[in-house]
Design an enzyme around this catalytic site. Structure first.
Site, PDB file in Angstrom:
ATOM      1  N   HIS A 356      -8.525  -5.340  -5.874  1.00 60.92           N
ATOM      2  CA  HIS A 356      -7.216  -4.816  -5.467  1.00 60.92           C
ATOM      3  C   HIS A 356      -6.994  -4.849  -3.967  1.00 60.92           C
ATOM      4  O   HIS A 356      -6.030  -4.247  -3.497  1.00 60.92           O
ATOM      5  CB  HIS A 356      -7.060  -3.363  -5.933  1.00 60.92           C
ATOM      6  CG  HIS A 356      -6.697  -3.223  -7.367  1.00 60.92           C
ATOM      7  ND1 HIS A 356      -5.419  -3.398  -7.847  1.00 60.92           N
ATOM      8  CD2 HIS A 356      -7.449  -2.929  -8.454  1.00 60.92           C
ATOM      9  CE1 HIS A 356      -5.399  -3.198  -9.154  1.00 60.92           C
ATOM     10  NE2 HIS A 356      -6.614  -2.922  -9.542  1.00 60.92           N
ATOM     11  N   LYS A 544       4.792   5.424   0.167  1.00 59.21           N
ATOM     12  CA  LYS A 544       3.517   4.823  -0.232  1.00 59.21           C
ATOM     13  C   LYS A 544       2.413   5.531   0.545  1.00 59.21           C
ATOM     14  O   LYS A 544       2.685   6.312   1.450  1.00 59.21           O
ATOM     15  CB  LYS A 544       3.484   3.322   0.035  1.00 59.21           C
ATOM     16  CG  LYS A 544       3.857   2.928   1.455  1.00 59.21           C
ATOM     17  CD  LYS A 544       3.906   1.418   1.607  1.00 59.21           C
ATOM     18  CE  LYS A 544       5.172   0.830   1.021  1.00 59.21           C
ATOM     19  NZ  LYS A 544       4.986   0.134  -0.233  1.00 59.21           N
ATOM     20  N   ARG A 545       1.186   5.259   0.193  1.00 62.44           N
ATOM     21  CA  ARG A 545       0.044   5.778   0.947  1.00 62.44           C
ATOM     22  C   ARG A 545       0.171   5.380   2.415  1.00 62.44           C
ATOM     23  O   ARG A 545       0.614   4.278   2.718  1.00 62.44           O
ATOM     24  CB  ARG A 545      -1.225   5.183   0.322  1.00 62.44           C
ATOM     25  CG  ARG A 545      -2.530   5.631   0.903  1.00 62.44           C
ATOM     26  CD  ARG A 545      -3.667   5.157   0.003  1.00 62.44           C
ATOM     27  NE  ARG A 545      -3.684   3.706  -0.168  1.00 62.44           N
ATOM     28  CZ  ARG A 545      -4.334   2.868   0.608  1.00 62.44           C
ATOM     29  NH1 ARG A 545      -5.006   3.316   1.646  1.00 62.44           N
ATOM     30  NH2 ARG A 545      -4.331   1.574   0.374  1.00 62.44           N
ATOM     31  N   LYS A 550       0.159  -0.813   6.224  1.00 60.44           N
ATOM     32  CA  LYS A 550       1.444  -0.676   5.542  1.00 60.44           C
ATOM     33  C   LYS A 550       2.593  -0.493   6.537  1.00 60.44           C
ATOM     34  O   LYS A 550       3.754  -0.562   6.189  1.00 60.44           O
ATOM     35  CB  LYS A 550       1.395   0.475   4.540  1.00 60.44           C
ATOM     36  CG  LYS A 550       0.443   0.191   3.368  1.00 60.44           C
ATOM     37  CD  LYS A 550       0.365   1.359   2.401  1.00 60.44           C
ATOM     38  CE  LYS A 550      -0.646   1.123   1.291  1.00 60.44           C
ATOM     39  NZ  LYS A 550      -0.216   0.141   0.286  1.00 60.44           N
ATOM     40  N   THR A 652       3.245  -2.175  -5.973  1.00 62.84           N
ATOM     41  CA  THR A 652       4.033  -1.968  -7.195  1.00 62.84           C
ATOM     42  C   THR A 652       5.273  -1.139  -6.884  1.00 62.84           C
ATOM     43  O   THR A 652       6.240  -1.169  -7.630  1.00 62.84           O
ATOM     44  CB  THR A 652       3.206  -1.275  -8.293  1.00 62.84           C
ATOM     45  OG1 THR A 652       2.592  -0.096  -7.760  1.00 62.84           O
ATOM     46  CG2 THR A 652       2.128  -2.198  -8.834  1.00 62.84           C
ATOM     47  N   LYS A 656       9.283  -1.197  -8.471  1.00 58.80           N
ATOM     48  CA  LYS A 656      10.059  -0.045  -8.953  1.00 58.80           C
ATOM     49  C   LYS A 656      11.415   0.004  -8.269  1.00 58.80           C
ATOM     50  O   LYS A 656      12.439   0.261  -8.911  1.00 58.80           O
ATOM     51  CB  LYS A 656       9.279   1.249  -8.703  1.00 58.80           C
ATOM     52  CG  LYS A 656       7.998   1.354  -9.513  1.00 58.80           C
ATOM     53  CD  LYS A 656       7.024   2.373  -8.914  1.00 58.80           C
ATOM     54  CE  LYS A 656       5.620   2.148  -9.468  1.00 58.80           C
ATOM     55  NZ  LYS A 656       4.570   2.774  -8.671  1.00 58.80           N
TER      56      LYS A 656
END
Length: 815
Positions: A356, A544-545, A550, A652, A656
């Site tokens: 992942h 998100k985390r 990110k 993901t 969504k």
């Protein structure tokens, strides 16, 4: 109602409130009403659940065991009603009883069983497995406190225990009869057996009892109910009474302390040796418990272990469960006298590994000293696997010692868990097309050259039942009206919406629903944060985390850039924008927590500056979780998917948002690449370097001072980090400034290319501004995103796993 008549259900709820709480409906709390309703519908679920597992056992079918440290399930109740096709009827029951259904559903706590995308993916996969009538167990840990409950105090993240089990657990069923012993520490010695060989005996160990709790995973519109099995650690003996009576209270309670800490908290902080040790214990604990139970079940019906690959598949969800390779070998060789070569052949056929991450930090490595001390027999087995693998490499590569050392499972005093998973599995998959190519050509290139047949791609997906049917009821109803309900189990059906992008009435209704969701979110923000936001502004959301790759820092720097422009030119012509963030930072990740503080500091200044006429608002939503995501995602106009290209395996959240008609601003990273292919470049806002360009930049070198000197907007935004604009009394954000320009704490300057991508990111935001002004165009783009999201159903992903990796049968359950 197909399963319980409404009058019967009303009576069951009344009786449950009376029996459980000695109350009438009028005096019951929302929590009590919720639990009473759960116990009522569990009657329906349990009949299906028992029938499902009876069928699996009687038919002796192959079962996949999905091993994961996280299962971010979200609230069970509403999703259970959707999948049982009882949602509308149960809502009516509560209305007829004079009770607000939403209040009842909101009384359920989010189970604290996961952190981010990894755990939410596992939850979507389990739901798809049941919906597709595929035999499966999810296997993990029943954390007492989960990751943590995030609170924001004075702009800082503060971690509090997430006590999701405080008011009981109406969904979990304790299965004492399946308890197993898990051993740690001690020593191993060889003992001669009666066949002229020897057996390995584990002595002087500490042990805990692993007790499973089973949770139902309900398929949509069928009779399949699979199981999420979560293990809880308990001491083998409650108390060492002899030690206690002798006054040695610490020794008496030792076992209990060990057991309690094992299943207390998801991802304990591991900056110290105690944290590392606990995390390693956790990983072995649930893997060992699961494998022992699976083999015991197999032996009830089989004597030939060569049959195991025909009956069992273990899917390792990232490196956390990779010890399954060695533990399965231990159970086969030590406990069942299977010869090593035969056991190894069986193990490789049974195990499959999903990678992942591209980040090397997440390709877990354990110090040999810790591993061998805590898991002495497992360490011996890993050593033997490595020894035989070294022979295989030597036969292939001769004396290329550098290559062999690079690929060794044990090297430089560490055990490389990803390498163990690759060597011990028959399948290694990435989770997006780009991610898989990077694994094959860069990160795991040596292994791809050695085992090309093992590598494959399985692009991640999400379940539309949770992320559209449940979370966006108005939009789901509109889609049903136009194209029928087939899309609920076949998301490709959404293609039928494409012509409706040209239908003015449909566009208007689509956008009215989006505005209704925005109004609901604006009211929630006012209620929980005290911030007024304009539902007619662009809702730009990044949830998100929080990790530097990110690039929440890029997002908030751009907000600062816009704010500076408005301060210089209050009449700046821009569509009002509401920037919404939600993210948890790992408890020990200092810089990520500093970014959260920066976001909140910017929000304090921007939201209280009347001179900018409300053109920008910034909101940080604390304690991001599934139930909050279900409020945020349907309300989003813009989805921020802005990771440094080549760093995000898939994502993901991007799927969504897309499903709910939000437009992506993103790099060509992870699944964004495939989203772009599906919707076309006209319906997505792409910016920044590609993964190849990032790779080249790594080789050529990069000087962020060049960007700083050439771009005034960047220079002003960075200066505001250290000139007191957002931190008047201290030099709090100097670390972020230094990290971007000179490097800090050993990291390379602007390691994730925030400044390099800034200008193109800002350009893409002005493209969004222009597109949003043309509401007809925006509506078409939003509809096309929903219509083209069929590929990103977890049903499609799971079909591929079942057919191409697990060879899993469909088992239709008849009641």
């Amino acid at each position: 109602m197909s399963f319980i008549e409404k009058d019967v259900l009303k009576e069951m709820i009344r009786e449950n409130v009376k029996t459980l709480y000695r109350k009438t409906l009028e005096h019951a709390t929302p929590e009590e009403l919720y639990q009473a309703a759960v116990f009522a519908i569990r009657d329906v679920i349990t009949d299906k659940w028992m029938k499902t597992h009876d069928e699996y056992y009687e038919r002796d079918v192959k079962v996949v065991y999905y091993l994961s440290m996280e299962f971010l399930m979200g609230r069970f109740f509403g999703n259970a009603l959707i999948n049982l096709e009882m949602f509308d009827e149960v809502k009516e029951v509560f209305e007829e009883l004079g009770i607000d259904y939403n209040m009842v559903e909101d009384a359920e706590p989010d189970p604290g069983l996961g952190n981010g995308g990894l755990g939410r993916l596992a939850a979507c996969f389990l739901e798809s497995l049941s919906t597709l009538s595929l035999p499966a167990y999810g296997c993990g840990i029943r954390y007492r406190y989960g990751i943590f409950e995030q609170r924001i105090e004075n702009g800082y993240q503060v971690e509090a225990p997430d006590n999701w089990l405080e008011n009981g657990d109406p969904w979990g069923i304790k299965r004492n009869e399946y308890a197993v012993e898990v051993k740690f520490g001690g020593n191993v010695r060889a003992v001669a057996d009666d066949k002229g060989g020897y057996k390995m005996v584990h002595e002087n160990f500490q042990s805990v009892t692993a007790i499973p709790y089973d949770y139902p995973v309900i398929g949509y519109g069928n009779n399949t109910v699979n199981t999420l099995r979560l293990w809880e650690a308990k001491p083998k003996t409650r108390l060492d009474l002899k030690s206690f009576n002798e006054g040695n209270y610490q020794k008496a309670a030792e076992e209990e302390m060990l057991a309690n800490t094992l299943s207390d908290v998801l991802y304990p902080a591991d900056e110290h040796i105690q944290g590392k040790e606990l995390r390693l214990r956790q990983q072995y604990f649930f893997v060992s418990a699961t494998i022992q139970r699976v083999i015991a079940r197999f032996k009830k019906m089989h004597t030939d272990f060569n049959e195991l690959p025909k009956k069992v598949a273990f899917q390792l969800n990232d490196t956390h469960p990779s010890m399954a390779v060695a533990e399965l070998m231990r159970v086969l060789v030590d406990e069942n006298d299977v010869p090593w070569e035969q056991a190894w052949d069986i193990t490789r056929k049974v195990c499959a590994y999903t990678n992942h991450t591209i980040l090397s930090e997440a390709l877990e490595k354990w110090p040999m000293e810790l591993f061998s001390r805590l898991l002495p027999r497992i360490y011996q087995i890993v050593e033997e696997i490595n020894r035989r693998f070294m022979i295989e490499l030597t036969e292939k590569y001769g004396n290329d010692h550098n290559k062999i050392r690079k690929m060794a499972i044990i090297a430089d005093g560490q055990i490389r868990m990803a390498f163990l998973a690759i060597v011990g599995s028959h399948s290694v998959n990435g989770v997006a097309a780009l991610h898989t190519e990077i694994l094959k050509n860069q990160e795991l290139k040596d292994f791809y050259e050695l085992y090309p047949e093992k590598f494959n791609n399985k692009t991640n997906g999400i379940t539309q039942r949770r992320w559209l049917v449940h979370s966006n009821r108005e939009l789901a109803d509109l889609i049903d009206e136009k194209i029928g309900k087939g899309w609920v189990t076949d998301l490709d059906e959404l293609q039928k919406l494409v012509p409706y992008a040209e239908d003015a009435d449909f566009r208007n209704r689509f956008m009215e629903i989006k505005r209704d969701n925005k109004v609901a979110l604006a009211n929630y923000i006012k209620e929980t944060k005290g911030i007024d936001v304009n539902p007619d502004s662009i809702f730009d959301i990044q949830v998100k985390r929080l990790h530097e790759y990110k690039r929440q820092l890029l997002n908030i720097l751009h907000v600062i850039g816009l704010y500076n422009q408005l301060k210089m030119n209050p009449g700046l012509d821009m569509v009002p924008r509401t920037f919404i963030f939600g993210a948890k930072a790992a408890a020990g990740y200092r810089r990520a927590k500093l970014i959260i503080k920066l976001i909140n500091a910017v929000a304090d200044v921007v939201n209280n500056d009347t001179s900018i006429n409300g053109k920008i608002k910034v909101v940080f939503m604390e304690n991001y979780r599934v139930s909050l995501a279900e409020k945020l995602i349907p309300a989003a106009d813009v989805s921020e998917q802005i990771s440094t290209a080549g760093k995000e395996a898939s994502g993901t959240g991007n799927m969504k948002f897309m499903l709910n008609g939000a437009l992506t601003i993103g790099t060509m990273d992870g699944a964004n690449v495939e989203i772009c292919e599906e919707v076309g470049r006209d319906n997505i806002f792409i910016f920044g370097m590609s993964a190849d360009e990032v790779q080249q930049k790594n080789i050529d070198g990069y000087d962020p001072w060049m960007v700083y000197n050439m771009n005034q907007e960047v220079r002003m935004a960075l200066t505001s980090l250290i000139d007191g604009t957002f931190d008047p009394d201290t030099n709090l954000f100097r670390e972020l400034y230094d990290a971007l320009l000179t490097g800090f704490g050993g990291s390379r300057a602007d390691e994730y290319y925030v400044l390099e991508d800034y200008a193109d990111y800002a350009r893409a935001h002005w493209d969004i501004d222009a597109a949003y002004r043309d509401q007809e165009r925006w509506a078409r783009m939003a509809i096309m995103n929903t219509a083209k999201s069929g590929k990103f159903s977890s049903d499609r992903t799971i079909r591929q796993y079942a057919n191409e990796i697990w060879n899993l049968p469909t088992v239709d359950i008849e009641l």
